[in-house]
Design a protein around this motif. Structure first.
Motif, PDB file in Angstrom:
ATOM      1  N   ALA A 242     -20.845  -8.217  50.023  1.00 61.30           N
ATOM      2  CA  ALA A 242     -21.103  -7.539  51.293  1.00 61.30           C
ATOM      3  C   ALA A 242     -20.906  -8.471  52.481  1.00 61.30           C
ATOM      4  O   ALA A 242     -20.665  -8.002  53.599  1.00 61.30           O
ATOM      5  CB  ALA A 242     -22.524  -6.980  51.302  1.00 61.30           C
ATOM      6  N   ASP A 244     -18.370 -10.406  53.085  1.00 62.72           N
ATOM      7  CA  ASP A 244     -17.000 -10.252  53.545  1.00 62.72           C
ATOM      8  C   ASP A 244     -16.765  -8.884  54.167  1.00 62.72           C
ATOM      9  O   ASP A 244     -16.047  -8.762  55.159  1.00 62.72           O
ATOM     10  CB  ASP A 244     -16.027 -10.456  52.377  1.00 62.72           C
ATOM     11  CG  ASP A 244     -16.124 -11.858  51.794  1.00 62.72           C
ATOM     12  OD1 ASP A 244     -16.347 -12.796  52.582  1.00 62.72           O
ATOM     13  OD2 ASP A 244     -15.984 -11.997  50.574  1.00 62.72           O
ATOM     14  N   ASP A 245     -17.370  -7.854  53.568  1.00 68.59           N
ATOM     15  CA  ASP A 245     -17.072  -6.492  54.007  1.00 68.59           C
ATOM     16  C   ASP A 245     -17.924  -6.047  55.201  1.00 68.59           C
ATOM     17  O   ASP A 245     -17.406  -5.429  56.138  1.00 68.59           O
ATOM     18  CB  ASP A 245     -17.303  -5.526  52.840  1.00 68.59           C
ATOM     19  CG  ASP A 245     -16.409  -5.856  51.652  1.00 68.59           C
ATOM     20  OD1 ASP A 245     -15.317  -6.417  51.886  1.00 68.59           O
ATOM     21  OD2 ASP A 245     -16.815  -5.577  50.515  1.00 68.59           O
ATOM     22  N   LEU A 246     -19.218  -6.355  55.166  1.00 68.00           N
ATOM     23  CA  LEU A 246     -20.140  -5.815  56.172  1.00 68.00           C
ATOM     24  C   LEU A 246     -20.671  -6.860  57.137  1.00 68.00           C
ATOM     25  O   LEU A 246     -21.079  -6.527  58.245  1.00 68.00           O
ATOM     26  CB  LEU A 246     -21.320  -5.121  55.470  1.00 68.00           C
ATOM     27  CG  LEU A 246     -20.948  -4.013  54.481  1.00 68.00           C
ATOM     28  CD1 LEU A 246     -22.202  -3.472  53.805  1.00 68.00           C
ATOM     29  CD2 LEU A 246     -20.197  -2.897  55.187  1.00 68.00           C
ATOM     30  N   THR A 251     -26.025  -7.674  54.792  1.00 72.56           N
ATOM     31  CA  THR A 251     -26.252  -8.380  53.532  1.00 72.56           C
ATOM     32  C   THR A 251     -27.688  -8.876  53.445  1.00 72.56           C
ATOM     33  O   THR A 251     -28.326  -8.799  52.389  1.00 72.56           O
ATOM     34  CB  THR A 251     -25.272  -9.561  53.404  1.00 72.56           C
ATOM     35  OG1 THR A 251     -23.934  -9.084  53.525  1.00 72.56           O
ATOM     36  CG2 THR A 251     -25.436 -10.243  52.051  1.00 72.56           C
TER      37      THR A 251
END
Length: 382
Positions: A242, A244-246, A251
């Motif tokens: 998460a 990297d993505d969010l 996180t």
């Protein structure tokens, strides 16, 4: 002269690290050998268990037929003699004794199988811990064998020091990604066990042994769920995808929620300032610092409540962790950390210092603990 003295110290330390590394490597190899031996024995026991189950199934059918035969000869004295009755009785008794023996053997094999599976799992954990220590000692060796003058020149520059810290953190995270992929793809043994036990359940289902099938499937389902949960936990600890993505904040929200669910310690997250994405290396570093802080709270504070407060500023990120635990003597604990007795606290300070930040600890016995970290966001990392 000072550099020569430091160089001698580094050489002596390097020799000690190399010696310890090989000893740990030997321990790791011994554990691997034990794991392979246990796994071979496990495979043999599982094959023998399958064969025994087939024999038990056959004996149950033979015993059932012999009982029917005994009933027939016992009821018709005109057609069958006493010898016929005796032969039928002996046959039924023989099948019954064999069936009892093989059922007991089946139970013993199942118990042995479960014990071996637990031992294999424990040895796997030992191998993993030993490999982690060897990897960490390799990192130490690389640092000790580096050019001392070059390291000194790098550390003279504040900007380069922060970049060095970010590069080290990023390198660590790349290694964590690799290990996470290996663990994720390394479930062949567990899957083989699942397939084999599914085949056993399938054969028992064909024999209409529904209670045994249900028991086997329940056990199998629990094993799969436990393995899946453990893998997910390891992967998240190694590399929270998460991030990297969010980003950092979502996180951390998930992490502290999972922390509260697992430990029953009440948690709270406060975000102050304008929330923004930080450089990847800095987000990783902050997440690890928070993770280590919460781990310390769980291990040492006996707290029932912990609050994480993150303040986003234009050139600074402020992290504050507060708990209502038993507290401690800061000066005494700092002295022990300097002597190498508190690796968690020492590691946190090193991480913060590598990022050109500052960490302060406020605590007293019976009054909880407050850990504050200030980490600058330099232009090079933006």
């Amino acid at each position: 002269m000072q550099l020569d003295s430091i160089d001698n110290i580094l050489k002596n330390a390097l020799e000690a690290v190399e010696s310890s590394k090989y000893q740990i490597f030997e321990i790791c190899e011994t554990a691997r050998g034990e794991r392979n031996s246990l796994y071979s024995e496990l495979q043999r026991v599982m094959e023998e268990t399958t064969e025994t189950i087939d024999i038990v199934d056959k004996l149950e059918l033979d015993y059932k037929r012999s009982r029917i035969r005994l009933t027939e000869v016992s009821r018709d004295f005109r057609r069958f003699s006493e010898d016929d009755i005796r032969i039928a009785y002996e046959a039924a008794t023989g099948f019954q004794m064999q069936l009892t023996l093989f059922r007991e053997k089946e139970e013993n094999l199942k118990q042995r199988r479960d014990d071996l599976q637990k031992r294999v799992k424990n040895v796997d954990k030992q191998v993993e811990r030993a490999e982690t220590v060897v990897s960490q000692m390799n990192v130490v060796t690389e640092y000790l064998t580096g050019d001392l003058n070059q390291v000194t020149r790098i550390l003279e520059s504040a900007k380069n020091r922060q970049l060095l810290g970010l590069k080290i953190v990023l390198a660590q995270e790349e290694e964590r990604k690799r290990i996470a992929r290996e663990i994720h793809d390394g479930l062949a043994q567990t899957m083989a066990n699942v397939v084999l036990r599914s085949e056993i359940a399938e054969r028992m289902l064909g024999m209409q042994q529904y209670p045994a099938v249900k028991e086997e499937l329940i056990d199998l389902k629990g094993q799969v769920r436990g393995s899946l949960e453990e893998v997910r936990k390891i992967i998240f600890n190694l590399r929270p995808m998460a991030l990297d993505d969010l980003g950092l904040t979502p996180t951390l929200r998930k992490y502290i929620q999972d922390f509260e669910d697992k430990t029953k310690v009440h948690t709270k997250l406060d975000i102050l300032g304008r929330e923004t994405r930080l450089p990847s290396g800095m987000e990783i570093a902050i997440f690890r610092l928070v993770q280590e802080s919460f781990s310390n709270v769980l291990k040492h504070s006996s707290a029932t409540s912990v609050t994480l407060e993150i303040t986003f500023q234009k050139q600074m990120v402020k992290i504050m962790i507060m708990d209502n635990g038993i507290g401690f003597d800061v000066d005494y604990t700092e002295a022990r950390a300097s002597a190498g007795n508190h690796f968690g606290l020492m590691g946190m300070r090193e991480r913060v210092e590598l990022l050109e930040g500052r960490m302060d600890i406020e605590s007293a016995k019976g009054e909880g603990t407050r850990v504050s970290m200030l980490i600058p966001i330099s232009s090079e990392t933006q």
